[in-house]
Write a protein that holds these residues in place. Structure first.
Motif, PDB file in Angstrom:
ATOM      1  N   MET A   1      -6.211   0.963  16.483  1.00 47.52           N
ATOM      2  CA  MET A   1      -5.483   1.815  15.559  1.00 47.52           C
ATOM      3  C   MET A   1      -4.303   2.453  16.318  1.00 47.52           C
ATOM      4  O   MET A   1      -4.462   2.924  17.432  1.00 47.52           O
ATOM      5  CB  MET A   1      -6.422   2.903  15.032  1.00 47.52           C
ATOM      6  N   ASP A   2      -3.144   2.480  15.728  1.00 53.00           N
ATOM      7  CA  ASP A   2      -2.002   3.045  16.438  1.00 53.00           C
ATOM      8  C   ASP A   2      -1.964   4.572  16.298  1.00 53.00           C
ATOM      9  O   ASP A   2      -2.729   5.162  15.531  1.00 53.00           O
ATOM     10  CB  ASP A   2      -0.695   2.379  16.003  1.00 53.00           C
ATOM     11  N   ARG A   3      -1.088   5.185  17.043  1.00 54.36           N
ATOM     12  CA  ARG A   3      -1.021   6.651  17.084  1.00 54.36           C
ATOM     13  C   ARG A   3      -0.699   7.280  15.733  1.00 54.36           C
ATOM     14  O   ARG A   3      -1.218   8.347  15.401  1.00 54.36           O
ATOM     15  CB  ARG A   3       0.003   7.099  18.114  1.00 54.36           C
ATOM     16  N   CYS A   4       0.179   6.651  14.976  1.00 52.22           N
ATOM     17  CA  CYS A   4       0.513   7.208  13.663  1.00 52.22           C
ATOM     18  C   CYS A   4      -0.726   7.255  12.778  1.00 52.22           C
ATOM     19  O   CYS A   4      -0.996   8.270  12.121  1.00 52.22           O
ATOM     20  CB  CYS A   4       1.628   6.399  13.001  1.00 52.22           C
ATOM     21  N   GLU A   5      -1.486   6.166  12.780  1.00 50.18           N
ATOM     22  CA  GLU A   5      -2.728   6.133  12.003  1.00 50.18           C
ATOM     23  C   GLU A   5      -3.728   7.160  12.515  1.00 50.18           C
ATOM     24  O   GLU A   5      -4.392   7.839  11.722  1.00 50.18           O
ATOM     25  CB  GLU A   5      -3.363   4.747  12.071  1.00 50.18           C
ATOM     26  N   GLN A   6      -3.849   7.262  13.838  1.00 48.77           N
ATOM     27  CA  GLN A   6      -4.772   8.239  14.421  1.00 48.77           C
ATOM     28  C   GLN A   6      -4.404   9.654  13.986  1.00 48.77           C
ATOM     29  O   GLN A   6      -5.272  10.444  13.603  1.00 48.77           O
ATOM     30  CB  GLN A   6      -4.745   8.167  15.947  1.00 48.77           C
ATOM     31  N   ALA A   7      -3.113   9.970  14.058  1.00 49.99           N
ATOM     32  CA  ALA A   7      -2.662  11.315  13.694  1.00 49.99           C
ATOM     33  C   ALA A   7      -2.960  11.601  12.221  1.00 49.99           C
ATOM     34  O   ALA A   7      -3.459  12.688  11.882  1.00 49.99           O
ATOM     35  CB  ALA A   7      -1.169  11.460  13.990  1.00 49.99           C
ATOM     36  N   VAL A   8      -2.679  10.646  11.352  1.00 46.90           N
ATOM     37  CA  VAL A   8      -2.942  10.834   9.923  1.00 46.90           C
ATOM     38  C   VAL A   8      -4.443  10.971   9.681  1.00 46.90           C
ATOM     39  O   VAL A   8      -4.874  11.788   8.849  1.00 46.90           O
ATOM     40  CB  VAL A   8      -2.322   9.683   9.094  1.00 46.90           C
ATOM     41  N   ASP A   9      -5.251  10.227  10.413  1.00 46.32           N
ATOM     42  CA  ASP A   9      -6.708  10.353  10.277  1.00 46.32           C
ATOM     43  C   ASP A   9      -7.181  11.754  10.655  1.00 46.32           C
ATOM     44  O   ASP A   9      -8.068  12.306   9.999  1.00 46.32           O
ATOM     45  CB  ASP A   9      -7.431   9.305  11.121  1.00 46.32           C
ATOM     46  N   TYR A  10      -6.609  12.324  11.712  1.00 45.07           N
ATOM     47  CA  TYR A  10      -6.964  13.713  12.063  1.00 45.07           C
ATOM     48  C   TYR A  10      -6.621  14.649  10.920  1.00 45.07           C
ATOM     49  O   TYR A  10      -7.402  15.536  10.559  1.00 45.07           O
ATOM     50  CB  TYR A  10      -6.250  14.163  13.344  1.00 45.07           C
ATOM     51  N   HIS A  11      -5.461  14.465  10.331  1.00 48.02           N
ATOM     52  CA  HIS A  11      -5.039  15.334   9.231  1.00 48.02           C
ATOM     53  C   HIS A  11      -5.982  15.184   8.037  1.00 48.02           C
ATOM     54  O   HIS A  11      -6.356  16.182   7.403  1.00 48.02           O
ATOM     55  CB  HIS A  11      -3.589  15.022   8.831  1.00 48.02           C
ATOM     56  N   LYS A  12      -6.399  13.965   7.760  1.00 48.38           N
ATOM     57  CA  LYS A  12      -7.316  13.731   6.633  1.00 48.38           C
ATOM     58  C   LYS A  12      -8.674  14.385   6.871  1.00 48.38           C
ATOM     59  O   LYS A  12      -9.399  14.680   5.927  1.00 48.38           O
ATOM     60  CB  LYS A  12      -7.455  12.242   6.369  1.00 48.38           C
ATOM     61  N   LYS A  13      -9.010  14.613   8.142  1.00 50.99           N
ATOM     62  CA  LYS A  13     -10.265  15.307   8.471  1.00 50.99           C
ATOM     63  C   LYS A  13     -10.125  16.817   8.326  1.00 50.99           C
ATOM     64  O   LYS A  13     -11.096  17.546   8.484  1.00 50.99           O
ATOM     65  CB  LYS A  13     -10.687  14.985   9.905  1.00 50.99           C
ATOM     66  N   GLY A  14      -8.909  17.299   8.067  1.00 53.01           N
ATOM     67  CA  GLY A  14      -8.705  18.728   7.848  1.00 53.01           C
ATOM     68  C   GLY A  14      -7.929  19.440   8.936  1.00 53.01           C
ATOM     69  O   GLY A  14      -7.682  20.642   8.831  1.00 53.01           O
ATOM     70  N   PHE A  15      -7.541  18.727   9.979  1.00 47.75           N
ATOM     71  CA  PHE A  15      -6.772  19.368  11.048  1.00 47.75           C
ATOM     72  C   PHE A  15      -5.329  19.540  10.601  1.00 47.75           C
ATOM     73  O   PHE A  15      -4.829  18.795   9.749  1.00 47.75           O
ATOM     74  CB  PHE A  15      -6.874  18.544  12.340  1.00 47.75           C
ATOM     75  N   ASN A  16      -4.664  20.544  11.169  1.00 44.18           N
ATOM     76  CA  ASN A  16      -3.285  20.810  10.770  1.00 44.18           C
ATOM     77  C   ASN A  16      -2.342  19.784  11.401  1.00 44.18           C
ATOM     78  O   ASN A  16      -2.742  18.936  12.200  1.00 44.18           O
ATOM     79  CB  ASN A  16      -2.883  22.263  11.078  1.00 44.18           C
ATOM     80  N   CYS A  17      -1.084  19.874  11.031  1.00 43.16           N
ATOM     81  CA  CYS A  17      -0.095  18.878  11.472  1.00 43.16           C
ATOM     82  C   CYS A  17       0.081  18.882  12.989  1.00 43.16           C
ATOM     83  O   CYS A  17       0.143  17.828  13.609  1.00 43.16           O
ATOM     84  CB  CYS A  17       1.241  19.137  10.775  1.00 43.16           C
ATOM     85  N   CYS A  18       0.163  20.061  13.584  1.00 47.62           N
ATOM     86  CA  CYS A  18       0.331  20.164  15.034  1.00 47.62           C
ATOM     87  C   CYS A  18      -0.873  19.561  15.752  1.00 47.62           C
ATOM     88  O   CYS A  18      -0.719  18.759  16.675  1.00 47.62           O
ATOM     89  CB  CYS A  18       0.531  21.622  15.429  1.00 47.62           C
ATOM     90  N   GLN A  19      -2.062  19.941  15.351  1.00 46.19           N
ATOM     91  CA  GLN A  19      -3.278  19.409  15.958  1.00 46.19           C
ATOM     92  C   GLN A  19      -3.329  17.885  15.845  1.00 46.19           C
ATOM     93  O   GLN A  19      -3.709  17.200  16.797  1.00 46.19           O
ATOM     94  CB  GLN A  19      -4.514  19.986  15.260  1.00 46.19           C
ATOM     95  N   SER A  20      -2.933  17.380  14.697  1.00 44.56           N
ATOM     96  CA  SER A  20      -3.006  15.944  14.444  1.00 44.56           C
ATOM     97  C   SER A  20      -2.077  15.166  15.360  1.00 44.56           C
ATOM     98  O   SER A  20      -2.460  14.127  15.910  1.00 44.56           O
ATOM     99  CB  SER A  20      -2.666  15.664  12.980  1.00 44.56           C
ATOM    100  N   VAL A  21      -0.860  15.673  15.548  1.00 47.61           N
ATOM    101  CA  VAL A  21       0.086  15.002  16.437  1.00 47.61           C
ATOM    102  C   VAL A  21      -0.408  15.071  17.878  1.00 47.61           C
ATOM    103  O   VAL A  21      -0.443  14.060  18.590  1.00 47.61           O
ATOM    104  CB  VAL A  21       1.497  15.602  16.292  1.00 47.61           C
ATOM    105  N   LEU A  22      -0.792  16.249  18.329  1.00 44.64           N
ATOM    106  CA  LEU A  22      -1.281  16.409  19.703  1.00 44.64           C
ATOM    107  C   LEU A  22      -2.467  15.486  19.994  1.00 44.64           C
ATOM    108  O   LEU A  22      -2.489  14.793  21.009  1.00 44.64           O
ATOM    109  CB  LEU A  22      -1.718  17.850  19.951  1.00 44.64           C
ATOM    110  N   ALA A  23      -3.442  15.499  19.113  1.00 41.75           N
ATOM    111  CA  ALA A  23      -4.665  14.730  19.350  1.00 41.75           C
ATOM    112  C   ALA A  23      -4.396  13.228  19.411  1.00 41.75           C
ATOM    113  O   ALA A  23      -5.095  12.508  20.129  1.00 41.75           O
ATOM    114  CB  ALA A  23      -5.704  15.049  18.283  1.00 41.75           C
ATOM    115  N   ALA A  24      -3.384  12.765  18.710  1.00 38.20           N
ATOM    116  CA  ALA A  24      -3.074  11.332  18.729  1.00 38.20           C
ATOM    117  C   ALA A  24      -2.553  10.877  20.090  1.00 38.20           C
ATOM    118  O   ALA A  24      -2.572   9.685  20.391  1.00 38.20           O
ATOM    119  CB  ALA A  24      -2.049  11.005  17.639  1.00 38.20           C
TER     120      ALA A  24
END
Length: 145
Positions: A1-24
């Protein structure tokens, strides 16, 4: 899975935009998932004020973590950090005509050729488009180094 997908998956789990980008980017920035999610926790919704988009904030944090400050060159370090932050914000604003979360939320975005990752992923959610694009811009900037 690429980083963009990973970041969006974090957001779908309820994390905010900043958290989602960082975690990816956790595998390259030297932070654990928990550290990324903790560090970015207060930066959603423009740090709760509607100001700078959290996806942009997370992207700037990623670039900074990959360009460590040099205590022997304080001025040079600040110039590098601010320069890359400005470049990232310029690229983001070119796509969305805004950087403020509150302003971005007033607009309706449909992925197009200026947001290829969001378009390729078929994203329709407002923040998901911002997140994927912020990740995409970071990846482009890193590839240019």
């Amino acid at each position: 899975m690429d980083r963009c997908e990973q970041a969006v998956d974090y957001h779908k789990k309820g994390f905010n935009c900043c958290q989602s980008v960082l975690a990816a980017f956790q595998d390259v920035i030297g932070l654990t998932e928990t550290q990324c999610l903790t560090l970015g926790g207060g930066f959603g919704a423009g740090a709760g004020t509607g100001e700078l988009c959290g996806a942009v904030t997370g992207a700037v944090m990623v670039l900074d973590l990959l360009t460590p400050a040099d205590p022997a060159d304080v001025i040079g370090s600040k110039k590098r950090s601010v320069g890359q932050a400005k470049e990232l914000q310029k690229r983001f604003a070119e796509r969305f005509d805004a950087l403020r979360c509150a302003d971005l939320l007033q607009k309706k975005f449909v992925p197009d050729d200026t947001t290829p990752a969001a378009k390729a992923l078929g994203l329709t959610g407002h923040c998901d488009i911002m997140i994927a694009t912020a990740v995409e811009i970071v990846e482009q900037m890193l590839a240019e180094r």
